[in-house]
Design an enzyme around this catalytic site. Structure first.
Site, mmCIF file in Angstrom:
data_model
loop_
_atom_site.group_PDB
_atom_site.id
_atom_site.type_symbol
_atom_site.label_atom_id
_atom_site.label_comp_id
_atom_site.label_asym_id
_atom_site.label_seq_id
_atom_site.Cartn_x
_atom_site.Cartn_y
_atom_site.Cartn_z
ATOM 1 N N GLY A 1 -53.608 111.245 45.207
ATOM 2 C CA GLY A 1 -54.751 110.654 44.522
ATOM 3 C C GLY A 1 -55.396 109.530 45.307
ATOM 4 O O GLY A 1 -54.753 108.836 46.101
ATOM 5 N N GLY B 1 -48.650 111.644 45.119
ATOM 6 C CA GLY B 1 -49.251 110.799 46.134
ATOM 7 C C GLY B 1 -50.610 111.166 46.668
ATOM 8 O O GLY B 1 -51.151 110.402 47.489
ATOM 9 N N CYS C 1 -53.778 106.208 44.447
ATOM 10 C CA CYS C 1 -52.312 106.238 44.391
ATOM 11 C C CYS C 1 -51.757 105.769 45.731
ATOM 12 O O CYS C 1 -52.232 106.172 46.789
ATOM 13 C CB CYS C 1 -51.829 107.656 44.104
#
Length: 346
Positions: free
Chosen positions: A182, A180, A185
């Protein structure tokens, strides 16, 4: 249900405390690393920064640009067999590129075809799934390790020490850490699942190193300073997505907005990626990524220089003549604010 009360930290929550140094110049710092991998027993030498296996980051063009600096690329998995055979067949430093695959039968069959065409010439692979906690992932890791004992395998993603240990014991040489963090993301928003990246790195590094394994911090770096913090927290490799997107070597789709060139960048679990490669979002799932338009940044060379220069600078501030010394000389200071943004964010 239980709640863990101890504090977990992200890169933005800390800075590295400076320490006495005998170094007189950043040029004295060696930011390459040498590793012998636990399972493959292969010897690695290079700068342990890897371009992510996203289709607008992990390209053959990016590999050519980064290889000159001793860096690496995890190629995206959507190239056809011929491109992959041609690319890996000409690759001199084998650690310059990881072949990426998922755990599905089609991915594995494609890997077998390409590897056979190269007479076993692929030496580095990245087994990549969003959720590295499943039994199917562990089973596949056993399968590929047993079939290819000399492969250097990077596998993930996970964020906790006990699962990092399991993947090392199951055959991974490098555990990819991050769920998570990124920039494109949305797993934390859509699923409510994740872990602050710096704490994930520290905990997984401690677990993996105790077994002779290595880790790769994947996601969450927005600046060279964040890369230094990942290394300082114990990561052996750092994987970058957004920091390397938007360049000529990214090969993304270009658009013009108000006369300015932009490039499309999206997560590989986004609706855009699934429309492109999987015929749309399956009925049983949701998109866990987003698409953004980022400024076109030209050739990646100047960005690479900023990255490498920033890591060298961090080493000089704590007196680490070699990158391998950085984690031993890092003390993190918790902060409420990192940057003075009176003239805007930069």
């Amino acid at each position: 249900m239980r709640i863990e009360e101890d504090l977990k930290l992200d890169f933005k929550d800390v800075m590295i405390r400076p320490k006495r140094s005998t170094l007189s110049s950043r040029a004295e710092v060696d930011i390459s690393r040498d590793y012998t991998f636990k399972h493959s027993r292969a010897n690695y030498h290079g700068i342990p920064i890897i371009a992510a296996n996203m289709d607008t980051v992990g390209t053959v063009e990016m590999a050519s640009a980064l290889e000159k600096h001793g860096m690496s690329v995890a190629l995206h998995k959507y190239y056809d067999d011929k491109v992959l055979v041609d690319f890996f067949g000409k690759l001199e430093r084998k650690s310059a590129a990881f072949y990426s695959l998922g755990i599905g039968a089609a991915d594995y069959d494609k890997f077998l075809r390409v590897n056979e065409a190269l007479e076993g010439g692929i030496e580095y692979v990245c087994v990549d799934v969003a959720n590295g906690y499943t039994g199917a992932f562990v089973k596949f890791l056993h399968k590929i390790r047993n079939a290819h004992p000399k492969l250097t395998i990077m596998a993930g993603n996970v964020v906790t020490g006990e699962m990092a240990e399991e993947l090392i014991l199951d055959g991974a040489d490098i555990v990819k850490v991050g769920i998570g963090p990124g920039s494109v993301c949305t797993t934390r928003k859509m699923a409510g699942v994740g872990y602050p990246q710096l704490s994930a790195v520290i905990e997984c590094a401690d677990a993996a190193h105790g077994l002779g394994g290595l880790i790769c911090s994947d996601g969450g770096c927005t600046s060279p300073g964040d890369i230094a913090k990942a290394f300082g927290g114990g990561s052996d490799f750092v994987m970058l997505g957004g920091m390397l997107a938007g360049h000529a070597e990214s090969c993304g789709e270009m658009v013009e907005v108000d006369g300015q060139p932009k490039m499309r960048f999206y997560g590989m679990s986004s609706r855009q990626a699934m429309d492109k490669y999987a015929g749309g979002v399956a009925a049983y799932r949701a998109s866990e990524g987003k698409e953004v338009l980022i400024d076109y940044r030209g050739n990646v060379e100047s960005t690479v220089q900023d990255i490498l220069g920033g890591v060298r600078s961090a080493c000089t501030y704590v007196g680490a003549q070699k990158l391998k010394e950085l984690s031993k000389r890092t003390t993190f200071v918790r902060v409420a604010r990192q940057l003075n943004e009176v003239f805007g964010a930069s």
